[in-house]
Motif scaffolding. Structure first.
Motif, short mmCIF file in Angstrom:
data_model
loop_
_atom_site.label_atom_id
_atom_site.label_comp_id
_atom_site.label_asym_id
_atom_site.label_seq_id
_atom_site.Cartn_x
_atom_site.Cartn_y
_atom_site.Cartn_z
N LYS A 50 0.83 -1.20 0.00
CA LYS A 50 0.00 0.00 0.00
C LYS A 50 0.86 1.25 0.00
O LYS A 50 1.97 1.26 0.54
N ALA A 51 0.34 2.30 -0.58
CA ALA A 51 1.08 3.57 -0.70
C ALA A 51 1.53 4.08 0.65
O ALA A 51 2.64 4.61 0.79
N GLU A 52 0.69 3.92 1.69
CA GLU A 52 1.04 4.47 3.01
C GLU A 52 2.16 3.72 3.72
O GLU A 52 2.73 4.23 4.68
N VAL A 53 2.48 2.51 3.27
CA VAL A 53 3.59 1.79 3.90
C VAL A 53 4.87 1.80 3.06
O VAL A 53 5.89 1.27 3.48
N ARG A 54 4.81 2.41 1.89
CA ARG A 54 6.01 2.51 1.05
C ARG A 54 6.98 3.52 1.65
O ARG A 54 6.58 4.59 2.10
N HIS A 71 10.10 2.61 -3.71
CA HIS A 71 10.24 1.95 -2.40
C HIS A 71 11.72 1.71 -2.13
O HIS A 71 12.54 1.68 -3.05
#
Length: 196
Positions: A50-54, A71
């Protein structure tokens, strides 16, 4: 992407009513074979990210619409081919570096990827198999056939395309470096920290 180098190597059959006439003769006499994708390459599943964990980094993240971010870690060693699985069904991308394919795509590993396969896959009619969300069933994708040339034509293709792809890669690297310089200098110019 221009597929002209791929098309220039294809035999030129008569085309009528959306079908080739005399394909069997052309294939057998020309040394080309029709093979299902399953016999040529493995379509591996990407992994959710997900974008928020990259964590922004040097490795591109690929989804079915292309590069969607970066990433700090790569999932796959490049070069490789990315095939859209959900959303943009059948979209095809060549990735020259190590990369992170997310769960909306399939990827083909470096060992099985080639510029020929990349261009050939751009001419495959992948079929959307899901009604609510567009999706590409792997078994359906595996059943699609592509033309594979004899060794001589394969080598001829690579000798024409590899220098072009190398130039594309160099220009993309140069463009990325210019964007980094812009992003570094522009705030300093705007704040007055740097003057021209």
């Amino acid at each position: 992407m221009n597929t002209e180098p791929y098309h220039s190597l294809l035999p030129h059959p008569v085309f009528k009513n959306n079908d080739y006439l005399g394909v069997t003769t052309i294939l057998t006499q020309g040394g080309w074979e029709k093979k299902p994708i399953k016999q040529i390459a493995t379509l591996n599943y990407g992994k959710a990210l997900k974008a928020e964990v990259r964590i922004p980094g040097p490795f591109p993240v690929y989804g079915s619409s292309g590069e969607v971010g970066s990433h700090e870690k790569a999932l796959v060693k490049g070069p490789g081919i990315v095939v859209g699985r959900k959303g943009n069904v059948g979209s095809i991308f060549w990735v020259n570096t190590d990369f992170y394919p997310i769960d909306t795509v399939y990827f083909i590993s470096a060992e099985e990827s080639s510029l020929f396969l990349y261009h050939a896959l751009q001419n495959v009619q992948f079929i959307n198999t899901d009604v609510a969300v567009p999706g590409l069933n792997r078994d359906m994708a595996y059943s699609r056939e592509i033309l594979i040339p004899d060794h001589k034509n394969y080598q001829r293709f690579l000798s024409e395309v590899q220098p072009i792809q190398k130039q594309i890669n160099n220009l993309q690297d140069y463009n990325n470096k210019l964007a980094q310089a812009r992003d570094l200098l522009l705030p300093k110019l705007m704040s007055g920290e740097l003057t021209v």
